[in-house]
Scaffold this motif. Structure first.
Motif, PDB file in Angstrom:
ATOM      1  N   TYR A  21       0.838  -1.203   0.000  1.00 38.69           N
ATOM      2  CA  TYR A  21       0.000   0.000   0.000  1.00 38.69           C
ATOM      3  C   TYR A  21       0.873   1.254   0.000  1.00 38.69           C
ATOM      4  CZ  TYR A  21      -3.083   3.714   1.493  1.00 38.69           C
ATOM      5  OH  TYR A  21      -3.755   4.900   1.560  1.00 38.69           O
ATOM      6  N   TYR A  22       1.905   1.275   0.830  1.00 41.46           N
ATOM      7  CA  TYR A  22       2.764   2.457   0.919  1.00 41.46           C
ATOM      8  C   TYR A  22       3.422   2.743  -0.423  1.00 41.46           C
ATOM      9  CZ  TYR A  22       5.991   5.837   2.894  1.00 41.46           C
ATOM     10  OH  TYR A  22       6.671   6.980   3.172  1.00 41.46           O
ATOM     11  N   LEU A  23       3.909   1.717  -1.075  1.00 39.83           N
ATOM     12  CA  LEU A  23       4.559   1.901  -2.374  1.00 39.83           C
ATOM     13  C   LEU A  23       3.573   2.394  -3.426  1.00 39.83           C
ATOM     14  CD1 LEU A  23       7.232   1.648  -3.880  1.00 39.83           C
ATOM     15  CD2 LEU A  23       6.610  -0.695  -4.418  1.00 39.83           C
ATOM     16  N   THR A  32      11.336   4.242   7.812  1.00 35.12           N
ATOM     17  CA  THR A  32      10.883   4.249   9.187  1.00 35.12           C
ATOM     18  C   THR A  32      10.584   5.668   9.638  1.00 35.12           C
ATOM     19  OG1 THR A  32      12.276   2.335   9.615  1.00 35.12           O
ATOM     20  CG2 THR A  32      11.458   3.526  11.526  1.00 35.12           C
ATOM     21  N   GLY A  33       9.385   5.880  10.119  1.00 30.35           N
ATOM     22  CA  GLY A  33       8.992   7.183  10.619  1.00 30.35           C
ATOM     23  C   GLY A  33       8.642   8.195   9.543  1.00 30.35           C
ATOM     24  N   GLY A  34       8.618   7.786   8.293  1.00 28.81           N
ATOM     25  CA  GLY A  34       8.293   8.689   7.203  1.00 28.81           C
ATOM     26  C   GLY A  34       6.814   9.020   7.176  1.00 28.81           C
ATOM     27  N   PRO A  35       6.438  10.026   6.396  1.00 28.04           N
ATOM     28  CA  PRO A  35       5.023  10.389   6.320  1.00 28.04           C
ATOM     29  C   PRO A  35       4.203   9.278   5.679  1.00 28.04           C
ATOM     30  CG  PRO A  35       6.311  11.651   4.747  1.00 28.04           C
ATOM     31  CD  PRO A  35       7.272  10.877   5.570  1.00 28.04           C
ATOM     32  N   GLY A  36       3.132   8.916   6.334  1.00 25.02           N
ATOM     33  CA  GLY A  36       2.242   7.896   5.801  1.00 25.02           C
ATOM     34  C   GLY A  36       2.511   6.487   6.281  1.00 25.02           C
ATOM     35  N   THR A  37       3.565   6.276   7.060  1.00 24.29           N
ATOM     36  CA  THR A  37       3.863   4.915   7.499  1.00 24.29           C
ATOM     37  C   THR A  37       2.851   4.406   8.515  1.00 24.29           C
ATOM     38  OG1 THR A  37       5.422   5.768   9.141  1.00 24.29           O
ATOM     39  CG2 THR A  37       6.339   5.026   7.042  1.00 24.29           C
ATOM     40  N   THR A  39      -0.402   5.156   8.702  1.00 21.18           N
ATOM     41  CA  THR A  39      -1.613   4.776   7.978  1.00 21.18           C
ATOM     42  C   THR A  39      -1.416   3.464   7.235  1.00 21.18           C
ATOM     43  OG1 THR A  39      -2.135   7.107   7.690  1.00 21.18           O
ATOM     44  CG2 THR A  39      -3.286   5.543   6.267  1.00 21.18           C
ATOM     45  N   ALA A  40      -0.262   3.309   6.610  1.00 27.52           N
ATOM     46  CA  ALA A  40       0.019   2.062   5.901  1.00 27.52           C
ATOM     47  C   ALA A  40       0.060   0.890   6.877  1.00 27.52           C
ATOM     48  CB  ALA A  40       1.337   2.167   5.144  1.00 27.52           C
ATOM     49  N   TYR A  42      -1.653   0.620   9.722  1.00 26.46           N
ATOM     50  CA  TYR A  42      -3.029   0.299  10.112  1.00 26.46           C
ATOM     51  C   TYR A  42      -3.760  -0.448   8.999  1.00 26.46           C
ATOM     52  CZ  TYR A  42      -2.362   3.494  14.025  1.00 26.46           C
ATOM     53  OH  TYR A  42      -1.905   4.100  15.141  1.00 26.46           O
ATOM     54  N   ILE A  43      -3.533  -0.030   7.779  1.00 25.58           N
ATOM     55  CA  ILE A  43      -4.164  -0.719   6.650  1.00 25.58           C
ATOM     56  C   ILE A  43      -3.626  -2.133   6.535  1.00 25.58           C
ATOM     57  CG2 ILE A  43      -4.291  -0.753   4.118  1.00 25.58           C
ATOM     58  CD1 ILE A  43      -4.665   2.280   4.278  1.00 25.58           C
ATOM     59  N   GLY A  44      -2.334  -2.300   6.798  1.00 27.81           N
ATOM     60  CA  GLY A  44      -1.749  -3.639   6.771  1.00 27.81           C
ATOM     61  C   GLY A  44      -2.329  -4.545   7.841  1.00 27.81           C
ATOM     62  N   LEU A  45      -2.554  -4.001   9.034  1.00 30.17           N
ATOM     63  CA  LEU A  45      -3.116  -4.820  10.110  1.00 30.17           C
ATOM     64  C   LEU A  45      -4.562  -5.218   9.843  1.00 30.17           C
ATOM     65  CD1 LEU A  45      -1.651  -3.088  13.276  1.00 30.17           C
ATOM     66  CD2 LEU A  45      -1.083  -5.344  12.371  1.00 30.17           C
ATOM     67  N   ALA A  46      -5.270  -4.411   9.108  1.00 30.97           N
ATOM     68  CA  ALA A  46      -6.679  -4.705   8.807  1.00 30.97           C
ATOM     69  C   ALA A  46      -6.824  -5.363   7.437  1.00 30.97           C
ATOM     70  CB  ALA A  46      -7.486  -3.408   8.869  1.00 30.97           C
ATOM     71  N   TRP A  47      -5.795  -6.054   6.980  1.00 25.90           N
ATOM     72  CA  TRP A  47      -5.795  -6.580   5.613  1.00 25.90           C
ATOM     73  C   TRP A  47      -6.955  -7.513   5.288  1.00 25.90           C
ATOM     74  CZ3 TRP A  47      -5.545 -11.747   4.647  1.00 25.90           C
ATOM     75  CH2 TRP A  47      -5.001 -12.570   5.646  1.00 25.90           C
ATOM     76  N   PRO A  48      -7.520  -8.273   6.221  1.00 27.28           N
ATOM     77  CA  PRO A  48      -8.652  -9.111   5.794  1.00 27.28           C
ATOM     78  C   PRO A  48      -9.845  -8.288   5.288  1.00 27.28           C
ATOM     79  CG  PRO A  48      -7.798  -9.884   7.881  1.00 27.28           C
ATOM     80  CD  PRO A  48      -7.131  -8.576   7.600  1.00 27.28           C
ATOM     81  N   ILE A  49      -9.953  -7.052   5.739  1.00 25.97           N
ATOM     82  CA  ILE A  49     -11.044  -6.184   5.305  1.00 25.97           C
ATOM     83  C   ILE A  49     -10.608  -5.284   4.161  1.00 25.97           C
ATOM     84  CG2 ILE A  49     -12.601  -4.333   6.043  1.00 25.97           C
ATOM     85  CD1 ILE A  49     -12.289  -5.556   8.904  1.00 25.97           C
ATOM     86  N   THR A  50      -9.416  -4.709   4.285  1.00 24.29           N
ATOM     87  CA  THR A  50      -8.982  -3.689   3.331  1.00 24.29           C
ATOM     88  C   THR A  50      -8.643  -4.233   1.954  1.00 24.29           C
ATOM     89  OG1 THR A  50      -6.689  -3.817   4.130  1.00 24.29           O
ATOM     90  CG2 THR A  50      -8.130  -2.159   5.134  1.00 24.29           C
ATOM     91  N   ILE A  51      -8.418  -5.533   1.812  1.00 29.01           N
ATOM     92  CA  ILE A  51      -8.095  -6.054   0.482  1.00 29.01           C
ATOM     93  C   ILE A  51      -9.271  -5.932  -0.474  1.00 29.01           C
ATOM     94  CG2 ILE A  51      -6.282  -7.611   1.249  1.00 29.01           C
ATOM     95  CD1 ILE A  51      -8.274  -9.908   1.045  1.00 29.01           C
ATOM     96  N   PHE A  52     -10.466  -5.737   0.070  1.00 29.61           N
ATOM     97  CA  PHE A  52     -11.648  -5.609  -0.777  1.00 29.61           C
ATOM     98  C   PHE A  52     -11.998  -4.162  -1.104  1.00 29.61           C
ATOM     99  CE2 PHE A  52     -12.215  -9.620   1.573  1.00 29.61           C
ATOM    100  CZ  PHE A  52     -12.214 -10.474   0.489  1.00 29.61           C
TER     101      PHE A  52
END
Length: 85
Positions: A21-23, A32-37, A39-40, A42-52
């Motif tokens: 997602y970040y890429l 590490t510590g860059g802008p948007g990391t 959010t990326a 959180y999206i990674g942790l919620a991947w069962p939902i966010t993949i859709f």
């Protein structure tokens, strides 16, 4: 033992989804510590939902100055390589 394997696989997929997602969103590899990391992550942790979600699969590019400059630099390098043959 089964829960440990499940948790390990879940974390590996979470990290891969966050990097992907970040890429796609920022156009540069994550730092590490860059802008948007966050959010990326959180999206990674919620991947069962966010993949859709279409906004996660095809995000719009970000407008952070550092990322815009890096994407422009990458485009210039690609154009120079194409000219050289």
């Amino acid at each position: 033992m089964g829960w440990a394997i499940f948790f390990f696989v879940y974390l590996v997929i979470s990290i891969a989804m966050a990097k992907r997602y970040y890429l796609r969103r920022h156009g540069v590899p994550g730092s590490t510590g860059g802008p948007g990391t966050g959010t990326a992550g959180y999206i990674g942790l919620a991947w069962p939902i966010t993949i859709f979600l279409a906004r996660v699969r095809n995000p719009s590019p970000c407008y952070h100055m550092v990322h815009i400059a890096a994407r422009n630099r990458a485009r210039e390098i690609l154009a120079m390589r194409r000219q050289e043959g």
